[in-house]
Design an enzyme around this catalytic site. Structure first.
Site: not given
Ligand code: C5P
Length: 302
Positions: A12, A138
């Site tokens: 994406k 995501d």
């Molecule tokens: O959910 P995911 O593991 O992909 O996200 C990785 C990191 O990105 C999270 O631990 C967070 O620090 C940051 N993040 C965030 N806000 C979001 C998505 C991700 O702060 N909406």
């Protein structure tokens, strides 16, 4: 028992990414527009007796239980109520989406594994969605695909009407960016901007994202914090604009930068002109939701 499936995991880009503020759970509230592109990894899922295994043709991709594909399989195994430890499946990932690029490769691989394993283990859609939400912000998007508005952590989803098709030039710098770090930079810069010490959860004047004509402004709020630490991002965006891109921005938390073009010939010319010693380029195209749902469905191959 022996059964083989193949499933595509599409990348994406974020056409727009507004960061509204930090949340108490360590995430940030977003308003983002996800757009699927044709660039994809391919997963081959083999059901055969034996221990669970992940393999990948890219040596920089972990193949242990830190890989999101492994975690996705493990979570779905539990959600399906299967006994004992995860086993009797192996997953091979043919990696084409660059890592740490803001293109959602790891999340898309995990969602693709969920789609295939849900079929193998007969898990209903509601459980698959719940599992996806628990794995990463995501991942639910990759169960939908196409053009989707994402709110909250980016996981409250509203499918949008397909915009016109576009050719996409990706500029890929040699370095990657960790998503966690990019959001931490946003926090630091937002606090510094307001004189430090301020609560980054409240961002006065956070705009609505709607421009003067009611049109969504395409902005990535993570771009400035990342570009101020990696000047190559600013150079790539400027070069894409100069090469005629209708829109150019960093994707997600970077490091990939994309440019949108109406004509394939213009996209190819820009990609050739921008490829260099410190960055590679590739040309792909946007994928709408109906195409995504057909092309991302698991296919039995043996
Ligand atoms: O959910 P995911 O593991 O992909 O996200 C990785 C990191 O990105 C999270 O631990 C967070 O620090 C940051 N993040 C965030 N806000 C979001 C998505 C991700 O702060 N909406």
């Amino acid at each position: 028992m022996n059964y083989v499936m193949r499933v595509r995991a599409f990348a994406k880009i974020n056409l727009s990414l507004r960061v509204l503020g930090a949340r108490a759970d360590g995430y940030h509230d977003l308003r983002t527009i996800f757009q699927s592109i044709a660039l994809h990894d391919t997963l081959t899922i083999r059901a055969a007796r034996g221990p669970f295994r992940v393999t990948c043709d890219d040596p920089s991709c972990p193949t242990d239980d830190t890989n999101l594909v492994w975690r996705a399989a493990n979570h779905l195994w539990q959600a399906a109520g299967r006994r004992g430890i995860l086993r009797d499946v192996s997953i091979d990932v043919k990696k084409r989406i660059p890592l740490q690029a803001g293109l959602g490769g790891g999340s898309s691989d995990a969602a693709a594994a969920l789609r295939a394993l849900a079929r193998l283990w007969r898990v209903d859609e509601r459980r698959v969605r719940a599992t996806a939400g628990g794995l990463g912000a995501d991942i639910p998007y990759f169960l939908e695909g196409g053009t989707v508005l994402g709110l909250e952590r980016g996981d409250l989803l509203f499918p949008l009407i397909d915009p016109p098709k576009a050719w996409v030039v990706l500029v890929l710098p040699q370095f990657g960016v960790s998503t966690k770090e990019a959001f931490a930079w946003w926090d630091a810069d937002t606090a510094a901007h307001r004189g430090g010490g301020a609560d980054p959860r409240v961002r006065p004047g956070a705009d609505t994202g709607v421009g003067p004509n009611g049109v969504h402004e395409f902005v990535n709020d993570l771009e400035a914090p990342v570009a101020s630490r990696h000047a190559a991002i600013t150079r790539a965006v400027a070069a894409l604009r100069k090469a005629g891109a209708a829109h150019a921005a960093m994707s997600g938390s970077g490091s990939a930068v994309f440019g949108l073009f109406v004509r394939q010939s213009d996209a190819s010319r820009a990609a050739r002109a921008l490829a260099g010693r410190t960055r590679t380029t590739l040309v792909t195209r946007t994928l709408n939701r109906s195409k995504y749902q057909i092309l991302a469905a698991p296919e039995p191959i043996g």
